[in-house]
Each structure stands twice: as C-alpha cells, then as structure tokens.
Design an enzyme around this catalytic site. Structure first.
Site, PDB file in Angstrom:
ATOM      1  CG  HIS A 141      -2.023  -1.013   1.095  1.00  0.00           C
ATOM      2  ND1 HIS A 141      -2.477  -1.757   2.149  1.00  0.00           N
ATOM      3  CD2 HIS A 141      -2.750  -1.396   0.002  1.00  0.00           C
ATOM      4  CE1 HIS A 141      -3.451  -2.570   1.716  1.00  0.00           C
ATOM      5  NE2 HIS A 141      -3.633  -2.367   0.427  1.00  0.00           N
ATOM      6  CD  GLU A 170      -0.632   0.654   4.404  1.00  0.00           C
ATOM      7  OE1 GLU A 170       0.073  -0.360   4.516  1.00  0.00           O
ATOM      8  OE2 GLU A 170      -1.862   0.610   4.191  1.00  0.00           O
ATOM      9  NE  ARG A 190      -6.361   0.019   0.530  1.00  0.00           N
ATOM     10  CZ  ARG A 190      -6.246  -0.701   1.652  1.00  0.00           C
ATOM     11  NH1 ARG A 190      -5.640  -0.208   2.712  1.00  0.00           N
ATOM     12  NH2 ARG A 190      -6.744  -1.922   1.710  1.00  0.00           N
ATOM     13  CG  HIS A 197      -0.126  -3.682   5.373  1.00  0.00           C
ATOM     14  ND1 HIS A 197      -0.943  -3.266   4.363  1.00  0.00           N
ATOM     15  CD2 HIS A 197       0.298  -4.926   5.023  1.00  0.00           C
ATOM     16  CE1 HIS A 197      -1.031  -4.214   3.442  1.00  0.00           C
ATOM     17  NE2 HIS A 197      -0.285  -5.236   3.809  1.00  0.00           N
ATOM     18  CD  GLU A 214      -2.273  -3.083   9.109  1.00  0.00           C
ATOM     19  OE1 GLU A 214      -1.987  -1.880   8.959  1.00  0.00           O
ATOM     20  OE2 GLU A 214      -2.624  -3.818   8.173  1.00  0.00           O
TER      21      GLU A 214
HETATM   22  O1  PAY Z   1      -4.068  -8.430   5.047  1.00  0.00           O
HETATM   23  O2  PAY Z   1      -3.281  -6.849   6.187  1.00  0.00           O
HETATM   24  C1  PAY Z   1      -4.242  -7.392   5.670  1.00  0.00           C
HETATM   25  C2  PAY Z   1      -5.640  -6.816   5.732  1.00  0.00           C
HETATM   26  C3  PAY Z   1      -5.737  -5.615   6.562  1.00  0.00           C
HETATM   27  C4  PAY Z   1      -5.150  -4.329   5.965  1.00  0.00           C
HETATM   28  C5  PAY Z   1      -5.783  -4.070   4.613  1.00  0.00           C
HETATM   29  O3  PAY Z   1      -6.851  -3.443   4.522  1.00  0.00           O
HETATM   30  O4  PAY Z   1      -5.199  -4.502   3.629  1.00  0.00           O
HETATM   31  C6  PAY Z   1      -5.356  -3.233   6.982  1.00  0.00           C
HETATM   32  C7  PAY Z   1      -5.223  -1.804   6.517  1.00  0.00           C
HETATM   33  C8  PAY Z   1      -3.945  -1.617   5.726  1.00  0.00           C
HETATM   34  O5  PAY Z   1      -2.840  -1.594   6.280  1.00  0.00           O
HETATM   35  O6  PAY Z   1      -4.064  -1.517   4.529  1.00  0.00           O
HETATM   36  C9  PAY Z   1      -5.263  -0.813   7.683  1.00  0.00           C
HETATM   37  C10 PAY Z   1      -5.127   0.634   7.278  1.00  0.00           C
HETATM   38  C11 PAY Z   1      -5.206   1.577   8.459  1.00  0.00           C
HETATM   39  C12 PAY Z   1      -6.190   1.015   6.245  1.00  0.00           C
HETATM   40  O7  PAY Z   1      -5.842   1.611   5.232  1.00  0.00           O
HETATM   41  O8  PAY Z   1      -7.375   0.720   6.472  1.00  0.00           O
HETATM   42 ZN    ZN Z   2      -1.921  -1.508   4.158  1.00  0.00          ZN
END
Ligand code: PAY
Ligand code: ZN
Length: 307
Positions: free
Chosen positions: A68, A71, A124, A193, A268
């Site tokens: 992403h 991040e 993202r 992440h 995270e």
């Molecule tokens: O596989 O890590 C995973 C799923 C959870 C993450 C995702 O949505 O891919 C969690 C989010 C991320 O790091 O992208 C959390 C952040 C804060 C967001 O953008 O929602």
């Molecule tokens: Zn992420």
C-alpha cells in the site's frame, strides 16, 4: 551516518533512493547481497528487492513492504531491517541474520509509492487504468485465494477495489510467480503495513481458526510482548478477520493457503491514529528497533514449534 552508503533512517526516501541503496549494497557486499527483480509494474518500473545470505543451505524468510503506497513506514522498516541484519554487531541480531536466508522487498507497489511522492500522499492502490474515471487496484485484495469473498470492492473507484479478476494486476501476478519459484526455500512470510499496531495472521476471509491458528497465536503473543519491552508500544495480535476486519485476497493469505508456509504474519505498524499514515520520520528508528526486537522472539518461538 559514518557509513559510505548515503542512506539513513531520519527521513523517508524516494523509490529511486531506495533502489540505488539496494544496488550499492550488492556492489559493496557481493558475497552477501544479491539484487533480485521480481517483475515490472503497470508503468514499467522494476519490482526490486534483495536476497541476503551469510551461507548455504538456510531456510528463507520473505519480507514484504509497501504493497500500500501511502504506508511509508513500511518500506522504511524493511530497509531498516536489512541494514541491521547486515551491519549490527549485537549477538541476537547476528544470530537472527545468519540463521536464515532473507528476501527483502521494500516496495511491492512502486508505481503507487512514486505517486505518493509526486501527486497524492494518501494514494493506496496501484496505478492501473480500470475505468474511465478511476485508476488503481488494491494490490492487497487481488491475490488468488478467496478473491472477492470479503472486505473487497467491485467498484474501480473504491480503495479496496479487488481488480477485474484475481491476479489481474501485473504486480501481483509476477510477484506470485516469483514467490512460487522460491517457495521451497521459504518457511516464513512477513508483510508490513500501517497503521494500527496489530500483528495479524491468516485468515481474513473467515474468522474460523484454521491451519496452525493456536501456534500462530502463541507466537504472536510472545512477539508483541517482546515488541513492547523497549518503548512500551502496545500491539494486539490475532487473525485478520477477527482483529481488524474481514478482508480477502491479501498476499499473506495467498502465501499461507498456497505456499503453506507455517510462519505468516502481517504487521500493522505505528501508530494508532494520531498521525496515521503520516508517521513522523523521527519514529522510523524507534519503530525499527522494536520491530527487530520482536522478530528475534518471533523466530525463537517459531523454532520451538519446529518451524
Ligand atoms: O491483510 O493486512 C491485511 C488486511 C488488513 C489491511 C488491509 O486493509 O489490507 C489493513 C489496513 C492496511 O494496512 O491496509 C489498515 C489501514 C489503516 C487502512 O488503510 O485501512
Ligand atoms: Zn496496508
């Protein structure tokens, strides 16, 4: 820094700076560092990483960063880990470094990372053209395991757009092929992440406790306890679906289900929302230190389970 590589952890770096630092390491340490290209992006950039090795016949740990784009602490953490594994003289870090082979990729989404530097700091997704109005696929929803089954969108304008089909993105397609090609050397996969301070493990498509849930949870608890020791930073551990939200098509879930690696975690990283994605650069080093502390314990615990 006193080192000749002009790279540091007091600011965030561009893709170009990160890639030339990787190249410089392979020139300076030809016996230990090999540059690896795992494919190209939609905009034709290289997906570049390194293999770090201190000797033959070791099992491998794969470290994924930057899937992403916004991040930024993720690529910074991966480069910090690489630097420490290479240069630290602390016995625990040397032991960690030299017991395994390491595959480290600071950016799984180079197009997106560049775009967060040039155009939109909070981007993202990838940059592929998907509709007349919107670009980008969520590269962490596009992997071919339980694709589009939970927490993913069919809308090309959504942040969690899963793509036209599983592995529709050139990045995930080529990275998965690369991972398949080295899978016999791997036993662990860690992705970084931000933010939320969580240590997640599979799965995201269901809250069922599948595969080696109990062992993963035990390793997770020991790992976040070790992480908290240095600065008191509190993490929570658990599977993706129960701990953050249901989400399918992530790289970690695909790796777990397809490559069957026993040790699969997603951090995270800092923080819990004060700065969110815009984590101040002063936190790169303390964050990196506590993550390395935690990795030492993660792999000590994993070994106790025979992994
Ligand atoms: O596989 O890590 C995973 C799923 C959870 C993450 C995702 O949505 O891919 C969690 C989010 C991320 O790091 O992208 C959390 C952040 C804060 C967001 O953008 O929602
Ligand atoms: Zn992420």
């Amino acid at each position: 820094t006193t080192r000749s590589e002009s790279f540091d952890w007091t600011s965030y770096h561009t893709l170009e700076e990160i890639y030339s630092w990787l190249d410089s390491l392979s020139v300076k340490y030809p016996n230990n560092v090999t540059v690896v290209v795992a494919g190209r992006t939609y905009q034709n950039r290289l997906i570049k990483g390194v293999k770090l090795s201190f000797g033959p016949n070791k099992s491998g740990i794969f470290i994924e960063g930057g899937i992403h784009a916004r991040e930024w602490i993720s690529p910074a953490t991966v480069t910090y880990i690489l630097d420490q594994l290479l240069h630290s003289s602390e016995p625990e870090i040397r032991n960690l470094a030299e017991s395994y082979d390491w595959y480290l990729f600071p950016s799984f989404n180079p197009d997106g990372y560049v775009y967060t530097h040039t155009t939109n700091r909070l981007w993202r997704k990838t940059l592929s053209r998907n509709s007349l109005f919107c670009s980008g696929t969520d590269a962490n929803r596009n992997w071919d395991f339980k694709w589009m089954s939970a927490g993913a969108s069919k809308n090309p304008c959504a942040e969690t757009y899963a793509g036209r089909s599983a592995f529709s993105e050139v990045e995930t397609k080529s990275l998965s092929a690369y991972l398949q090609s080295i899978k016999d050397h791997l036993f662990a996969y860690i992705s970084f992440h931000s933010y939320s301070q969580l240590l997640l493990f599979p799965y995201g498509h269901t809250s069922e406790h599948l595969d080696n849930y109990k062992e993963a949870h035990a390793i997770g608890v020991a790992t976040i306890n070790a992480l908290a020791k240095r600065y008191g930073t509190k993490y929570v551990t658990g599977n993706i679906a129960e701990t953050i939200y249901p989400a399918s098509g992530s790289s970690m879930d695909w790796v777990k289900a397809t490559l069957r690696l026993p040790v699969s975690f997603t951090y995270e990283l800092r923080d819990t929302g004060k700065y969110g994605f815009i984590l101040p650069a002063e936190q790169i080093i303390p964050n990196g230190q506590e993550i390395l502390d935690s990795l030492v314990v993660m792999f000590t615990e994993a070994k106790k389970f025979g992994y």
